[in-house]
Design an enzyme around this catalytic site. Structure first.
Site: not given
Length: 403
Positions: A94, A136
């Protein structure tokens, strides 16, 4: 994020609406140049055909439009998260995305992207990243806790290949280590990773599991896409179709939010177009094996008999299952006797079977190409079916959001 930063984000909405895909196109090129190894994680077919760029542009816009309350996007984020889990996306990735996305905003927008705006978007992105990483993390933990499951990639042997139609082959995948495999919900998918020589890359793809759960193997049924050059969209399907029994592939454990509701007693209406019948077949077999045997309507459309996969299997199930009713639509009817075998000429038209499908509290599942899904969804709404009872699966990046 503070209130002023949220206002700055909202002020960029017109730019995102007008130039969102220009931005995402630039972003992907920038990121892949700096991190070419990520090309092995991204679907380069969807990069080439523009679907991934469009999906990201839509996602960025939706986030900006809902910056005051991003929780309204949670169902969409869960869908993205489950695909990320199947691809083994990790938190550190990310940061790579954030770095190149913020830089791309500055470089594409130019002087209008003031430092305040860039700071606001940095705060916005990492707020979203934190939401996704936490979602997640829970998914990885839940998946790891399942009996026979695993995170990341695991090697499976193709022990059997069956030609289901002129375009579709089924692949029976057995764990190379001989250990237990995890159960799944009917309608879910696995990610599969193969080396594509034409791209000199590993490439992941998602394929629906096409049978009820069997503790020995997973089955996927893959359509061989044609006309792939120079677009690599079909290179993985072509690579798979060139595989032989005994070859080894890497797959992730089953994932996906499109699936039958466990223990539901509602009647089922399964609507598919082309290879979109694969998750429906898993649902049909699972229902057949259950003690529920819910009333089920099977509606399928394809070009003609030669590309109609699992035709004989469906007919056999229908012979033995009094709860199953079928409607099959062919664009082209090649033999006169096909119309006597419940074949309807033309595209899928739910009005032609509305008396059968409008069952009280029925659950409707749709899978197929984007335009097919939209057409069936709109017809169901016009037939006064509640949107809460309609579920759909779009293959590839999510471009439609109907309910």
């Amino acid at each position: 994020m503070n209130t002023y930063q949220k206002e700055l984000i909202k002020a960029t909405i017109p730019i995102l609406r007008e130039s969102g895909e220009v931005l995402t196109n630039y972003f992907y090129a920038r990121m892949f140049k700096a991190h070419p190894e990520l090309r092995n994680m991204f679907n380069m077919g969807n990069q080439a055909n523009g679907r991934q760029k469009s999906a990201l542009a839509n996602a960025v816009l939706a986030y900006a439009e809902n910056i005051e309350n991003p929780s309204v996007l949670i169902s969409v984020l869960k869908g993205i998260g489950t695909k990320h889990r199947s691809l083994n996306i990790q938190p550190e990735q990310y940061k790579i995305v954030g770095t190149h996305l913020i830089a791309s905003i500055g470089e594409v927008v130019g002087e209008a992207a003031t430092q305040e705006i860039l700071d606001a978007w940095t705060a916005a992105f990492y707020q979203l990243a934190e939401i996704m990483i936490n979602l997640e993390k829970e998914m990885y933990q839940e998946n790891k806790a399942k009996s026979g499951s695993w995170n990341g990639w695991r090697k499976f042997v193709i022990k059997k290949i069956i030609q289901e139609s002129t375009e579709i082959k089924s692949f029976y995948l057995y764990p190379e280590d001989g250990k237990e495999i995890t159960e799944y919900h009917a309608g879910q998918f696995i990610s599969i990773q193969v080396f594509v020589p034409e791209l000199d890359l590993l490439q992941p793809r998602q394929y629906s599991l096409s049978s009820a759960f069997n503790p020995e193997y997973y089955r996927i049924s893959v359509k061989k896409e044609t006309g792939i050059a120079p677009n690599p969209s079909g290179m993985v399907s072509n690579t798979l179709h060139s595989k032989s029994e005994g070859d080894v592939v890497s797959i992730s454990s089953p994932a996906g939010i499109f699936h039958l509701e466990k223990d539901s007693k509602n009647p089922l209406v399964l609507i598919s177009g082309g290879v979109g019948l694969t998750p429906m077949l898993s649902m049909l077999e699972t229902n057949l094996n259950s003690i529920q045997n819910k009333k089920t309507i099977w509606i399928h459309g394809c070009r003609n008999e030669s590309v109609h996969a699992f035709k004989n299997q469906i007919m056999e199930i229908k012979k033995d299952a009094g709860h199953l009713e079928t409607f099959t639509f062919y664009d082209t009817v090649e033999n006169d006797d096909e119309t006597s075998n419940q074949i309807i000429q033309g595209r899928v038209d739910l009005h032609k079977c509305k008396d059968a499908i409008l069952l009280e509290e029925a659950k409707f599942y749709i899978c197929g190409p984007e335009m097919f899904i939209k057409a069936q969804y709109e017809t169901l709404i016009n037939l006064n079916v509640s949107e809460k009872n309609i579920f759909y699966e779009e293959f590839g990046p999510q471009l439609i959001n109907l309910n």
